[in-house]
Design a protein around this motif. Structure first.
Motif, PDB file in Angstrom:
ATOM      1  N   ALA A  37       1.851  43.444  57.755  1.00 18.27           N
ATOM      2  CA  ALA A  37       0.995  42.452  57.099  1.00 18.27           C
ATOM      3  C   ALA A  37       0.013  41.835  58.076  1.00 18.27           C
ATOM      4  N   GLU A  42       9.232  45.090  60.043  1.00 21.69           N
ATOM      5  CA  GLU A  42       8.094  45.996  59.927  1.00 21.69           C
ATOM      6  C   GLU A  42       7.115  45.513  58.864  1.00 21.69           C
ATOM      7  N   ARG A  43       7.631  44.938  57.786  1.00 17.88           N
ATOM      8  CA  ARG A  43       6.736  44.406  56.753  1.00 17.88           C
ATOM      9  C   ARG A  43       5.886  43.269  57.322  1.00 17.88           C
ATOM     10  N   GLN A  47       9.124  46.977  48.747  1.00 20.58           N
ATOM     11  CA  GLN A  47       9.425  46.324  50.026  1.00 20.58           C
ATOM     12  C   GLN A  47      10.805  46.679  50.571  1.00 20.58           C
ATOM     13  N   PRO A  87       7.978  54.693  55.039  1.00 22.44           N
ATOM     14  CA  PRO A  87       6.830  53.895  55.499  1.00 22.44           C
ATOM     15  C   PRO A  87       5.512  54.341  54.884  1.00 22.44           C
ATOM     16  N   GLU A 122      -1.073  45.122  46.554  1.00 17.84           N
ATOM     17  CA  GLU A 122      -0.077  44.147  46.992  1.00 17.84           C
ATOM     18  C   GLU A 122       1.054  44.041  45.976  1.00 17.84           C
ATOM     19  N   GLN A 124      12.350  44.175  57.120  1.00 19.96           N
ATOM     20  CA  GLN A 124      11.507  42.991  57.021  1.00 19.96           C
ATOM     21  C   GLN A 124      10.600  42.827  58.235  1.00 19.96           C
ATOM     22  N   ARG A 174       3.219  47.100  46.535  1.00 18.90           N
ATOM     23  CA  ARG A 174       4.006  46.993  47.776  1.00 18.90           C
ATOM     24  C   ARG A 174       5.197  46.064  47.612  1.00 18.90           C
ATOM     25  N   ARG A 175       5.037  44.998  46.844  1.00 19.86           N
ATOM     26  CA  ARG A 175       6.174  44.099  46.628  1.00 19.86           C
ATOM     27  C   ARG A 175       7.328  44.828  45.957  1.00 19.86           C
ATOM     28  N   TYR A 234       5.466  52.756  51.389  1.00 20.08           N
ATOM     29  CA  TYR A 234       5.220  51.317  51.415  1.00 20.08           C
ATOM     30  C   TYR A 234       3.757  51.011  51.734  1.00 20.08           C
TER      31      TYR A 234
END
Length: 345
Positions: A76, A71-72, A64, A144, A57, A69, A60-61, A147
Motif C-alpha cells: 500500500a 506485505e499488504r 487480502q 501475490p 481496491e 498483513q 483487493r479487500r 492480490y
C-alpha cells in the motif's frame, strides 16, 4: 496535430466506442470518444482513472487473505512486493537447470536496439519441466499476483530474456528505459530473477509510491489526457525523472537483486528498465495480468475454458499473426522457431 474526424464508419462504430469507455482500452488515437479533447477537459479520463482505482481496491479487500498483513502494508505504501530467497536452494537450483536446458517455440520483440525474447510456458512446455511447473502452480507464486492485480485470474507466464544494450539516445534508444505507466489503471507484472541483476546492467526500476492516486497525480493525468487528445497517444504516459519531485515522488528504486528474488509490481506506478553501461542479458520468469479494470468480480477468467488455460500468450500471438496477414497491423512478436532462453540473439 491529429484531429478526430467523424467519418461514416466512425459514426456506425459509436456504440463500440462508447462501450470501450468501461473497458481497458487506453489508446486515445483510435477511439474518438477517449481521444476527445472536449470530453477529457470535462473529466472523462479522470473518471475512468478514479473509477478503476475504486474498483481495484474493492477487489483487493476481498483478496487480502492471500498475502500477509506486513506485505499488504508495504505494498500500500510502495506499490510492489519483493521476496528474496523465494525458493529453497535445492528447488531453485533444479528450476534454473531446467531453464538452461529448455528449448521450445519462442518469439522476439525489438525496441530500439534491445531485444526481448519470450518462451511461453504452455501446458505442452511445462509437461517436460517439473520444477518450473511446480513454481507456476504454487500459491506462493500466484497469490501475490492475484492480490496486486485484484483478480483470481491466470496471468500470462513466460520465460523472458532481455538482451540489453548500452543505453543510447535517439534512434537506437530502448523506449523501456523511460519512466512510464502501462495504462490508466492498476495492472500487475512479476519478475522472478534467475541470475544476479547488476545495478549497471538494466535492472528493473520502480518509483515507490507512484501507484497512489494523489491529487497531484490526478491533476497530472488530466493534463496528460488533454495533450494526448490533441497529439494522439497510446495511453502509456511517460514522465521524465527530473519531474518526479513535482508529484512529490522519490527517485526510482533499482532492483539490483540477487538470483532467486521475486518482484511483483503494480505497473500503474512509474517504472522502467534501468540504464545499462554495457551489453547485458537478463533472464527471468515473467508474468502479467490485465483483465477489464471495471469488472467488480475477482474470479471471472477465460482460462477456465480448457483451450485457453495456459495458452493466453500464444493465443495472442496467433491473433497478431492473423492481423498481420490481413494487413491490419505490423508484426511485433516475431517467431524465431525453437530456441532456448540463453541462446544468443
Amino acid at each position: 496535430m491529429p484531429k478526430q474526424k467523424w467519418s461514416p464508419l466512425k459514426v456506425l462504430m459509436l456504440p463500440v466506442y462508447a462501450l470501450q469507455i468501461i473497458t481497458g482500452e487506453k489508446r486515445f488515437i483510435e477511439n474518438p470518444l477517449l481521444g476527445s479533447e472536449k470530453l477529457n477537459r470535462k473529466g472523462l479520463h479522470i473518471w475512468r482513472v478514479k473509477t478503476a482505482a475504486k474498483i481495484v481496491e474493492s477487489r483487493r479487500r476481498r483478496l487480502q487473505h492471500l498475502i500477509p498483513q506486513n506485505e499488504r502494508i508495504f505494498f500500500a505504501e510502495n506499490g510492489y512486493i519483493e521476496r528474496r530467497n523465494f525458493l529453497a536452494p535445492e528447488m531453485f537450483a533444479q528450476l534454473r537447470s531446467e531453464v538452461e536446458a529448455l528449448r521450445a517455440p519462442a518469439r522476439e520483440m525489438t525496441q530500439g536496439k534491445a531485444v526481448t525474447r519470450r518462451t511461453s510456458l504452455t501446458p505442452e512446455v511445462l509437461r517436460n519441466y517439473p520444477a518450473i511447473r511446480a513454481l507456476v502452480d504454487s500459491n506462493a507464486w500466484s497469490d501475490p499476483l492475484r492480490y496486486v492485480g485484484g483478480f483470481k485470474a491466470e496471468p500470462v507466464i513466460s520465460i523472458q530474456t532481455i538482451f540489453g544494450t548500452e543505453t543510447e539516445e535517439g534512434k537506437g534508444k530502448d523506449p523501456q528505459t523511460d519512466l512510464h505507466m502501462d495504462t490508466f489503471h492498476s495492472t500487475v507484472k512479476a519478475w522472478f530473477f534467475l541470475y544476479d541483476v547488476p545495478e549497471d546492467e538494466g535492472p528493473f526500476t520502480y518509483v515507490a509510491g507512484s501507484h497512489k492516486l494523489t491529487k497531484r497525480r490526478l491533476a497530472w493525468h488530466k493534463r496528460k489526457s488533454i495533450l494526448a487528445s490533441i497529439r494522439g497517444d497510446n495511453g502509456s504516459f511517460r514522465i521524465p525523472e527530473n519531474q518526479l519531485h513535482l508529484l512529490r515522488l522519490p527517485e526510482p528504486t533499482k532492483f539490483a537483486v540477487p538470483a532467486n528474488t521475486l518482484v511483483v509490481g503494480d505497473t500503474f506506478g512509474f517504472h522502467a528498465r534501468g540504464k545499462s553501461v554495457r551489453p547485458s542479458v537478463r533472464v527471468e520468469i515473467y508474468a502479467s495480468q490485465r483483465p477489464n479494470p471495471f469488472l467488480p468480480f475477482v474470479g471471472l477468467d477465460a482460462a477456465f475454458l480448457p483451450f485457453v488455460k495456459g495458452r493466453k500468450e500464444v493465443i495472442g500471438w496467433f491473433i497478431e499473426d492473423c492481423l498481420v496477414r490481413l494487413g491490419l497491423r505490423r508484426q511485433i512478436w516475431k517467431d524465431i522457431g525453437t530456441a532456448g532462453p540463453l541462446d544468443p540473439r
